[in-house]
Scaffold this motif. Structure first.
Motif, PDB file in Angstrom:
ATOM      1  N   VAL A   9       0.907  -1.181   0.042  1.00 41.58           N
ATOM      2  CA  VAL A   9      -0.149   0.051   0.008  1.00 41.58           C
ATOM      3  C   VAL A   9       0.879   1.087  -0.028  1.00 41.58           C
ATOM      4  O   VAL A   9       1.783   1.279   0.695  1.00 41.58           O
ATOM      5  N   THR A  10       0.707   2.241  -0.798  1.00 44.39           N
ATOM      6  CA  THR A  10       1.595   3.356  -1.057  1.00 44.39           C
ATOM      7  C   THR A  10       0.900   4.338  -0.069  1.00 44.39           C
ATOM      8  O   THR A  10       0.175   4.319   0.497  1.00 44.39           O
ATOM      9  N   LEU A  11       2.032   5.303   0.302  1.00 44.84           N
ATOM     10  CA  LEU A  11       1.676   6.427   1.091  1.00 44.84           C
ATOM     11  C   LEU A  11       0.356   7.222   0.708  1.00 44.84           C
ATOM     12  O   LEU A  11      -0.532   7.597   1.364  1.00 44.84           O
ATOM     13  N   CYS A  12       0.441   7.365  -0.647  1.00 41.47           N
ATOM     14  CA  CYS A  12      -0.737   8.011  -1.338  1.00 41.47           C
ATOM     15  C   CYS A  12      -2.152   7.624  -0.990  1.00 41.47           C
ATOM     16  O   CYS A  12      -2.991   8.083  -0.783  1.00 41.47           O
ATOM     17  N   ILE A  13      -2.064   6.381  -1.160  1.00 42.81           N
ATOM     18  CA  ILE A  13      -3.407   5.514  -0.958  1.00 42.81           C
ATOM     19  C   ILE A  13      -3.730   5.738   0.378  1.00 42.81           C
ATOM     20  O   ILE A  13      -4.968   6.115   0.957  1.00 42.81           O
ATOM     21  N   LEU A  14      -2.975   5.540   1.666  1.00 40.64           N
ATOM     22  CA  LEU A  14      -3.041   5.694   2.981  1.00 40.64           C
ATOM     23  C   LEU A  14      -3.541   7.154   3.328  1.00 40.64           C
ATOM     24  O   LEU A  14      -4.537   7.267   4.006  1.00 40.64           O
ATOM     25  N   MET A  15      -2.999   8.186   2.384  1.00 36.61           N
ATOM     26  CA  MET A  15      -3.347   9.412   2.879  1.00 36.61           C
ATOM     27  C   MET A  15      -4.704   9.671   2.439  1.00 36.61           C
ATOM     28  O   MET A  15      -5.613  10.506   2.986  1.00 36.61           O
ATOM     29  N   ASN A  16      -5.054   9.295   1.272  1.00 32.38           N
ATOM     30  CA  ASN A  16      -6.373   9.359   0.490  1.00 32.38           C
ATOM     31  C   ASN A  16      -7.406   8.580   1.549  1.00 32.38           C
ATOM     32  O   ASN A  16      -8.577   9.288   1.846  1.00 32.38           O
ATOM     33  N   ILE A  17      -7.116   7.523   2.180  1.00 34.16           N
ATOM     34  CA  ILE A  17      -8.110   7.009   3.123  1.00 34.16           C
ATOM     35  C   ILE A  17      -8.233   7.755   4.156  1.00 34.16           C
ATOM     36  O   ILE A  17      -9.291   7.899   4.654  1.00 34.16           O
TER      37      ILE A  17
END
Length: 96
Positions: A67-75
Protein backbone atom coordinates in the motif's frame (compact mmCIF):
# COMPACT_ATOMS: atom_id res chain seq x y z
CA UNK A 1 10.63 -23.67 2.40
CA UNK A 2 9.36 -26.35 4.76
CA UNK A 3 11.04 -29.70 5.32
CA UNK A 4 10.99 -32.55 7.80
CA UNK A 5 13.53 -34.86 9.38
CA UNK A 6 13.00 -38.12 11.29
CA UNK A 7 15.24 -38.99 14.23
CA UNK A 8 15.45 -42.53 15.60
CA UNK A 9 15.35 -42.43 19.43
CA UNK A 10 16.30 -45.41 21.60
CA UNK A 11 14.12 -46.00 24.66
CA UNK A 12 15.35 -47.26 28.03
CA UNK A 13 13.35 -50.44 27.43
CA UNK A 14 15.39 -51.17 24.30
CA UNK A 15 12.71 -50.23 21.78
CA UNK A 16 12.69 -47.27 19.42
CA UNK A 17 10.56 -44.20 18.88
CA UNK A 18 10.74 -41.86 15.91
CA UNK A 19 10.73 -38.10 16.36
CA UNK A 20 9.61 -36.10 13.34
CA UNK A 21 10.77 -32.48 13.24
CA UNK A 22 9.13 -30.09 10.76
CA UNK A 23 10.86 -26.76 10.07
CA UNK A 24 10.26 -23.86 7.76
CA UNK A 25 13.06 -21.43 6.98
CA UNK A 26 12.99 -18.06 5.32
CA UNK A 27 16.16 -16.12 4.53
CA UNK A 28 18.23 -18.50 6.64
CA UNK A 29 16.09 -18.13 9.77
CA UNK A 30 13.66 -20.66 11.23
CA UNK A 31 10.15 -19.20 11.12
CA UNK A 32 8.22 -22.36 12.06
CA UNK A 33 9.28 -25.40 14.10
CA UNK A 34 7.25 -28.31 15.43
CA UNK A 35 7.90 -31.92 16.36
CA UNK A 36 6.01 -35.03 17.36
CA UNK A 37 7.13 -38.50 18.47
CA UNK A 38 5.69 -41.74 17.06
CA UNK A 39 6.07 -45.42 17.80
CA UNK A 40 6.47 -46.33 14.10
CA UNK A 41 8.58 -44.70 11.41
CA UNK A 42 5.76 -44.92 8.85
CA UNK A 43 3.52 -42.80 11.09
CA UNK A 44 6.25 -40.20 11.57
CA UNK A 45 6.88 -40.07 7.83
CA UNK A 46 3.21 -39.60 6.93
CA UNK A 47 2.76 -36.91 9.62
CA UNK A 48 5.85 -35.05 8.36
CA UNK A 49 4.61 -35.11 4.77
CA UNK A 50 1.17 -33.88 5.85
CA UNK A 51 2.59 -31.02 7.92
CA UNK A 52 4.93 -29.89 5.13
CA UNK A 53 2.04 -30.01 2.66
CA UNK A 54 -0.18 -27.96 5.01
CA UNK A 55 2.56 -25.34 5.44
CA UNK A 56 3.16 -25.12 1.70
CA UNK A 57 -0.59 -24.83 0.99
CA UNK A 58 -1.03 -22.06 3.56
CA UNK A 59 1.86 -20.14 1.98
CA UNK A 60 0.26 -20.44 -1.47
CA UNK A 61 -2.99 -18.89 -0.25
CA UNK A 62 -1.24 -15.92 1.40
CA UNK A 63 -1.50 -12.70 -0.54
CA UNK A 64 0.65 -9.72 0.24
CA UNK A 65 -0.29 -6.27 -0.88
CA UNK A 66 1.84 -3.18 -0.90
CA UNK A 67 0.00 0.00 0.00
CA UNK A 68 1.50 3.29 -1.05
CA UNK A 69 1.61 6.35 1.16
CA UNK A 70 -0.65 8.14 -1.32
CA UNK A 71 -3.39 5.54 -0.84
CA UNK A 72 -3.09 5.75 2.95
CA UNK A 73 -3.32 9.53 2.85
CA UNK A 74 -6.41 9.35 0.63
CA UNK A 75 -8.06 6.93 3.07
CA UNK A 76 -7.32 9.32 5.94
CA UNK A 77 -8.62 12.40 4.12
CA UNK A 78 -11.80 10.60 3.06
CA UNK A 79 -12.55 9.55 6.65
CA UNK A 80 -11.43 12.12 9.24
CA UNK A 81 -12.73 10.00 12.12
CA UNK A 82 -10.47 7.09 11.19
CA UNK A 83 -8.04 7.78 14.04
CA UNK A 84 -10.87 7.87 16.60
CA UNK A 85 -12.00 4.41 15.49
CA UNK A 86 -8.62 2.83 16.30
CA UNK A 87 -9.35 2.64 20.03
CA UNK A 88 -6.52 4.96 21.12
CA UNK A 89 -7.34 7.16 24.08
CA UNK A 90 -6.76 10.87 24.09
CA UNK A 91 -4.30 10.42 27.00
CA UNK A 92 -2.08 8.27 24.83
CA UNK A 93 -2.30 10.67 21.89
CA UNK A 94 -1.39 13.60 24.14
CA UNK A 95 1.78 11.86 25.32
CA UNK A 96 3.00 11.36 21.77
Amino acid sequence: MASYNIEKRRLASGGYHYKCVVREKSKGKIIHNESKTFSKRVLADSWGKKQVNDIEQSRVTETKQAVTLCILMNIYFENHDLWNATGCTSDLIGSL
